[in-house]
Design an enzyme around this catalytic site. Structure first.
Site, PDB file in Angstrom:
ATOM      1  N   GLU A 134      10.082  15.786  15.493  1.00  6.53           N
ATOM      2  CA  GLU A 134      10.398  15.602  14.081  1.00  6.53           C
ATOM      3  C   GLU A 134       9.569  16.590  13.265  1.00  6.53           C
ATOM      4  OE1 GLU A 134       9.011  11.987  11.880  1.00  6.53           O
ATOM      5  OE2 GLU A 134      11.111  11.863  11.296  1.00  6.53           O
ATOM      6  N   VAL A 186       1.753   6.291  13.860  1.00  7.90           N
ATOM      7  CA  VAL A 186       1.075   5.209  13.135  1.00  7.90           C
ATOM      8  C   VAL A 186       1.819   3.883  13.351  1.00  7.90           C
ATOM      9  CG1 VAL A 186       0.416   4.360  10.838  1.00  7.90           C
ATOM     10  CG2 VAL A 186      -0.007   6.735  11.464  1.00  7.90           C
ATOM     11  N   GLY A 187       3.131   3.942  13.447  1.00  5.97           N
ATOM     12  CA  GLY A 187       3.916   2.731  13.711  1.00  5.97           C
ATOM     13  C   GLY A 187       3.484   2.047  14.998  1.00  5.97           C
ATOM     14  N   LYS A 218       0.844  -1.202   0.000  1.00  4.02           N
ATOM     15  CA  LYS A 218       0.000   0.000   0.000  1.00  4.02           C
ATOM     16  C   LYS A 218       0.873   1.243   0.000  1.00  4.02           C
ATOM     17  CE  LYS A 218      -1.887   2.736   2.898  1.00  4.02           C
ATOM     18  NZ  LYS A 218      -1.737   3.986   2.125  1.00  4.02           N
ATOM     19  N   GLY A 260       7.060   5.037   8.201  1.00  2.00           N
ATOM     20  CA  GLY A 260       6.198   6.202   8.344  1.00  2.00           C
ATOM     21  C   GLY A 260       6.354   6.809   9.722  1.00  2.00           C
ATOM     22  N   SER A 261       5.295   7.452  10.190  1.00  2.00           N
ATOM     23  CA  SER A 261       5.379   8.163  11.462  1.00  2.00           C
ATOM     24  C   SER A 261       5.414   7.195  12.644  1.00  2.00           C
ATOM     25  CB  SER A 261       4.181   9.101  11.605  1.00  2.00           C
ATOM     26  OG  SER A 261       2.989   8.352  11.642  1.00  2.00           O
ATOM     27  N   THR A 262       6.023   7.619  13.731  1.00  2.00           N
ATOM     28  CA  THR A 262       6.060   6.810  14.951  1.00  2.00           C
ATOM     29  C   THR A 262       4.643   6.576  15.472  1.00  2.00           C
ATOM     30  OG1 THR A 262       8.293   7.409  15.560  1.00  2.00           O
ATOM     31  CG2 THR A 262       6.828   6.837  17.369  1.00  2.00           C
ATOM     32  N   GLU A 267       9.983   1.182  10.502  1.00  2.00           N
ATOM     33  CA  GLU A 267      11.030   2.191  10.331  1.00  2.00           C
ATOM     34  C   GLU A 267      10.346   3.534  10.487  1.00  2.00           C
ATOM     35  OE1 GLU A 267      13.088   4.904   9.121  1.00  2.00           O
ATOM     36  OE2 GLU A 267      13.124   4.054   7.096  1.00  2.00           O
ATOM     37  N   CYS A 309      13.636  10.608   7.005  1.00  2.00           N
ATOM     38  CA  CYS A 309      13.543  10.166   8.395  1.00  2.00           C
ATOM     39  C   CYS A 309      14.852  10.360   9.132  1.00  2.00           C
ATOM     40  CB  CYS A 309      13.076   8.715   8.465  1.00  2.00           C
ATOM     41  SG  CYS A 309      13.989   7.658   7.359  1.00  2.00           S
TER      42      CYS A 309
HETATM   43  P1  NAI Z   1       1.821   8.346   8.207  1.00  2.00           P
HETATM   44  O1  NAI Z   1       2.660   7.556   9.118  1.00  2.00           O
HETATM   45  O2  NAI Z   1       0.423   8.642   8.597  1.00  2.00           O
HETATM   46  O3  NAI Z   1       1.760   7.639   6.767  1.00  2.00           O
HETATM   47  C1  NAI Z   1       2.630   6.619   6.312  1.00  2.00           C
HETATM   48  C2  NAI Z   1       1.825   5.486   5.678  1.00  2.00           C
HETATM   49  O4  NAI Z   1       0.990   4.893   6.659  1.00  2.00           O
HETATM   50  C3  NAI Z   1       0.895   5.908   4.550  1.00  2.00           C
HETATM   51  O5  NAI Z   1       0.875   4.901   3.570  1.00  2.00           O
HETATM   52  C4  NAI Z   1      -0.454   5.995   5.242  1.00  2.00           C
HETATM   53  O6  NAI Z   1      -1.535   5.806   4.358  1.00  2.00           O
HETATM   54  C5  NAI Z   1      -0.359   4.838   6.209  1.00  2.00           C
HETATM   55  N1  NAI Z   1      -1.242   4.934   7.381  1.00  2.00           N
HETATM   56  C6  NAI Z   1      -1.659   6.052   8.026  1.00  2.00           C
HETATM   57  N2  NAI Z   1      -2.458   5.726   9.061  1.00  2.00           N
HETATM   58  C7  NAI Z   1      -2.548   4.378   9.080  1.00  2.00           C
HETATM   59  C8  NAI Z   1      -3.214   3.432   9.911  1.00  2.00           C
HETATM   60  N3  NAI Z   1      -3.957   3.822  10.939  1.00  2.00           N
HETATM   61  N4  NAI Z   1      -3.071   2.128   9.636  1.00  2.00           N
HETATM   62  C9  NAI Z   1      -2.304   1.710   8.613  1.00  2.00           C
HETATM   63  N5  NAI Z   1      -1.664   2.546   7.789  1.00  2.00           N
HETATM   64  C10 NAI Z   1      -1.773   3.863   8.017  1.00  2.00           C
HETATM   65  O7  NAI Z   1       2.591   9.711   7.908  1.00  2.00           O
HETATM   66  P2  NAI Z   1       1.948  11.097   7.426  1.00  2.00           P
HETATM   67  O8  NAI Z   1       0.676  11.363   8.134  1.00  2.00           O
HETATM   68  O9  NAI Z   1       1.911  11.108   5.969  1.00  2.00           O
HETATM   69  O10 NAI Z   1       3.070  12.122   7.916  1.00  2.00           O
HETATM   70  C11 NAI Z   1       3.032  12.659   9.239  1.00  2.00           C
HETATM   71  C12 NAI Z   1       4.417  12.757   9.804  1.00  2.00           C
HETATM   72  O11 NAI Z   1       4.969  11.462   9.918  1.00  2.00           O
HETATM   73  C13 NAI Z   1       5.417  13.513   8.980  1.00  2.00           C
HETATM   74  O12 NAI Z   1       5.337  14.887   9.168  1.00  2.00           O
HETATM   75  C14 NAI Z   1       6.707  12.944   9.478  1.00  2.00           C
HETATM   76  O13 NAI Z   1       7.087  13.566  10.676  1.00  2.00           O
HETATM   77  C15 NAI Z   1       6.374  11.509   9.765  1.00  2.00           C
HETATM   78  N6  NAI Z   1       6.782  10.627   8.650  1.00  2.00           N
HETATM   79  C16 NAI Z   1       7.932   9.909   8.788  1.00  2.00           C
HETATM   80  C17 NAI Z   1       8.382   9.133   7.744  1.00  2.00           C
HETATM   81  C18 NAI Z   1       9.627   8.357   7.860  1.00  2.00           C
HETATM   82  O14 NAI Z   1      10.220   7.997   6.839  1.00  2.00           O
HETATM   83  N7  NAI Z   1      10.075   8.001   9.033  1.00  2.00           N
HETATM   84  C19 NAI Z   1       7.676   9.082   6.464  1.00  2.00           C
HETATM   85  C20 NAI Z   1       6.441   9.831   6.444  1.00  2.00           C
HETATM   86  C21 NAI Z   1       6.057  10.590   7.505  1.00  2.00           C
HETATM   87 MG    MG Z   2      -0.983  10.261   8.973  1.00  2.00          MG
END
Ligand code: NAI
Ligand code: MG
Length: 504
Positions: free
Chosen positions: A408, A259-260, A202, A255-257, A277, A311
Site C-alpha cells: 500500500e 497498527v491495526g 482520538k 488506519g494502517s494494518t 478498517e 484505503c
Molecule cells: P497509523 O495507522 O499509524 O495511524 C492511524 C491512527 O492510529 C492515528 O490516530 C494514530 O495516532 C493511531 N496510532 C498509531 N499508532 C498507534 C498505537 N500504537 N496504538 C494506538 N493508536 C495508534 O497510520 P500512519 O502512520 O499515519 O500512516 C502510515 C500508513 O498507514 C499510510 O501510509 C497508509 O499506508 C496506512 N494508512 C491507512 C489508512 C486507511 O484508511 N486504511 C489510513 C491512514 C494510514
Molecule cells: Mg503510524
C-alpha cells in the site's frame, strides 16, 4: 456573486475564529482542557509547510480521565436513561449543525489535511452528515427477538419465556486516521451514539481540527457531558493508552494494518470488541469490452481521488491487453491535467499529501518502482513548489510481484498491468494480503457476475470505484480488517445481545 463573496468571507471568519479561540483543546467530560502535562503537538498546513497552531498531546492520565467520564455518562445521568427518540433527535440536530457549518469544516480539512475544501464539503462532510441522519433513524428501530424454547430436561408442565435485548456495548474507543478526518469521526460516532454507547475519540495527530470542531457542535446540540470525549495526541502515547485501557468495551479503528494488528492484540487482553478498517491494494479489472475512455476516467478517479490517500484506492489497474495502451495513454493525459494546488483554491482537485512523512514514504515507493524496472509513464516526482505535492504517477509493468504492485503506497501512484485471460486475472487480483475492495469494468453481465463471487474483497464495485453510501457496509477481507463500518451491520457491532430466560 455578492452572496457568494459574503458566504466565503463569513466562512473564513468562522474558520479563523475557531483557530483563534485556542479551542483546539481537548473535550473531556464537557470541559475544554489541555493535556495534564502541558505538552502540545504542532499543526502543519501541508500546502505551505507552515506551522499554524498546536493541539494538546494527551498521555495516559488524560486518557484515564476521558474514559472515566465516558463510563460515568454511560452508567449514570441522562444519557443512560434517554429514550431512543430523544437520542434520534440529538443525532438529527447534530447533522443539521454539521450542514450549517459544512463550509467551515471543509476549510479546516483543507488547512489541516491539504484536500480540496470544495470536494471535502461535497464528499467528506456530505457523507458524514448523511450518515448521522441514517443512524438517527436506527435509534428507534433497535430490537431483540422473542424465542420459543424447548428445554428437553424440564417437566412437561413447565412454562418459559425467553427473549433477547440489544444493549449498547459500552465505552467505545474510536481511533481514526488523517485521510478523511471528519468522515472517519462520523463513521465511528454515528453508530456508537445511535446504539447508546459513549465514546472517547482520538483523531490522528496530523488532523485533529475538524474533530475538535465537531466537539463544539456536539456541545451545541446539547449532548450530555461525557457522552463524547475527544483526546488529541499521537499513537504512541494517547492511542496506545486508550487501546490498553481496561475501561474500554469496544475499539473501532481505521488506519494502517500494522497498527491495526497491535490494537487487535491489545483489545483481546480486555476482550474489547473490535472493528478494524485497515489497508488495501485494491485492483481494478478492465475487461476487453470496456470503453477505454470510461476505463481511463474511472481509473483516474479510483487512484487520484484524495491524492491516493484512500484505503480503497484503485492502485493496481489490470487492463485487457487489447485496450491496454489506449487506456494507459488516456489515463496519463488525464493525470497530467489534474488541477493541483492549495485545498482552499476552488479550482484545485489535487492538493498536497498530508505530511512530510507521507511525502517521503510515497517518494520512497516511486524510487523503488524505478529500481525494480517498472516503466514510468508520467509523474514520478514531487511537484516543483512548496508543500508536500507529488505529481500523479503512473507505472506500467508485466510483473505484479513488484513491491509497488504489492504494498500500500497511499499516494497518487498507480501500477497498470496488462492481462490476457479472465481466470488468470482473478487469481492475480486475489494474490494480495489485502482484500478491501475491487472493481470490475465491463458490460458483459454474465462475465461480471461470474467474477464477483470469486474476488476476495469486502466491496466489489462494477463500472465505478470508491462508491460509498450510508446503507452499504464497508470493510475488508484478509489483512484489510475485521468487521464493517456503515450500514446496519456497523450499528450491530456497537450492540451486545442479552438473552433473558424466565421460568414462569
Ligand atoms: P497509523 O495507522 O499509524 O495511524 C492511524 C491512527 O492510529 C492515528 O490516530 C494514530 O495516532 C493511531 N496510532 C498509531 N499508532 C498507534 C498505537 N500504537 N496504538 C494506538 N493508536 C495508534 O497510520 P500512519 O502512520 O499515519 O500512516 C502510515 C500508513 O498507514 C499510510 O501510509 C497508509 O499506508 C496506512 N494508512 C491507512 C489508512 C486507511 O484508511 N486504511 C489510513 C491512514 C494510514
Ligand atoms: Mg503510524
Amino acid at each position: 456573486m455578492n452572496t457568494m463573496t459574503n458566504e466565503v468571507a463569513s466562512t473564513q471568519q468562522k474558520t479563523r475564529a475557531f483557530l483563534d479561540r485556542q479551542k483546539h483543546r481537548m473535550l473531556i467530560g464537557g470541559q475544554w482542557v489541555d493535556a495534564l502535562n502541558g505538552e502540545r503537538l504542532q499543526i502543519v498546513n501541508p500546502a505551505d509547510e507552515a506551522v499554524i497552531g498546536s493541539i494538546p498531546s494527551a498521555h495516559a492520565e488524560d486518557v484515564d480521565n476521558a474514559v472515566e467520564c465516558a463510563k460515568n455518562a454511560l452508567e449514570h445521568g441522562t444519557w443512560a436513561r434517554m429514550r431512543p427518540s430523544t437520542r434520534q433527535n440529538l443525532l438529527l440536530k447534530l447533522a443539521d449543525l454539521i450542514e450549517r457549518d459544512a463550509r467551515v469544516i471543509a476549510e479546516l480539512e483543507a488547512i489541516d489535511n491539504g484536500k480540496s475544501a470544495a470536494i471535502a464539503q461535497a464528499v467528506d462532510i456530505g457523507l458524514g452528515l448523511e450518515f448521522f441522519r441514517y443512524m438517527a433513524g436506527w435509534t428507534t428501530k433497535i430490537e431483540g427477538s422473542t424465542l420459543d424454547v424447548s428445554v428437553p430436561f424440564a417437566p412437561p408442565e413447565a412454562d418459559f419465556f425467553a427473549y433477547t435485548r440489544r444493549e449498547p456495548v459500552g465505552v467505545v474507543a474510536a481511533i481514526i486516521p488523517w485521510n478523511f478526518p471528519f468522515l472517519m469521526a462520523c463513521w465511528k460516532l454515528a453508530p456508537a451514539l445511535a446504539a447508546g454507547c459513549t465514546v472517547v475519540l482520538k483523531p490522528a495527530e496530523q488532523t485533529s481540527l475538524s474533530a475538535l470542531y465537531l466537539g463544539e457542535l456536539i456541545e451545541e446540540a446539547n449532548f450530555p457531558e461525557g457522552v463524547v470525549n475527544i483526546v488529541t495526541g499521537d499513537g504512541q502515547n494517547a492511542g496506545s493508552a486508550l487501546t490498553k485501557h481496561p475501561g474500554i468495551n469496544k475499539i473501532s479503528f481505521t488506519g494502517s494494518t500494522q497498527v491495526g494488528q497491535v490494537i487487535g492484540r491489545a483489545a483481546m487482553d480486555n476482550m474489547a470488541r473490535v472493528t478494524l478498517e485497515l489497508g488495501g491494494k485494491s485492483p481494478m479489472i478492465v475487461l476487453g469490452d470496456c470503453d477505454p475512455e470510461k476505463a481511463a476516467q474511472g481509473a483516474a478517479t479510483a487512484i487520484f481521488f484524495n491524492h491516493g490517500q484512500t484505503c480503497s484506492a484503485g492502485s493496481r489497474l489490470y487492463v485487457h491487453r487489447s485496450i491496454f495502451d489506449v487506456v494507459v495513454n488516456r489515463l496519463a493525459e488525464l493525470a497530467e491535467t489534474i488541477p493541483m494546488g492549495s485545498g482552499l483554491d476552488p479550482a484545485t482537485e489535487m492538493g498536497p499529501l498530508v505530511s512530510q512523512v507521507q511525502l517521503d514514504r510515497v517518494c520512497h515507493f516511486i524510487e523503488k518502482g524505478r529500481e525494480e524496472g517498472a516503466r514510468l509513464v508520467t509523474g514520478g516526482k514531487r511537484a516543483d513548489r512548496k508543500g508536500y505535492y507529488v505529481k500523479p504517477t503512473i507505472f506500467t509493468s508485466e510483473d505484479d510481484s513488484l513491491v509497488i504492485a504489492k504494498e500500500e503506497i497511499f499516494g497518487p501512484v498507480l501500477v497498470a498491468i496488462p492481462f490476457d485471460d479472465v481466470d488468470d486475472v482473478v487469481l492475480r487480483a486475489n494474490d494480495s494480503r489485502y482484500g478491501l475492495a475491487a472493481s470490475i469494468w465491463s458490460n458483459d453481465l454474465s462475465q461480471v457476475q461470474r467474477i464477483i463471487p470469486r474476488l476476495k474483497a469486502g466491496t466489489v464495485w462494477v463500472n465505478g470505484h470508491n462508491m460509498l453510501d450510508a446503507n452499504v457496509p464497508f470493510g475488508g477481507y484478509k489483512l484489510s480488517g475485521v468487521g464493517r463500518d456503515m450500514g446496519k451491520q456497523s450499528l450491530d457491532s456497537y450492540l451486545e445481545t442479552k438473552s433473558v430466560f424466565m421460568a414462569l
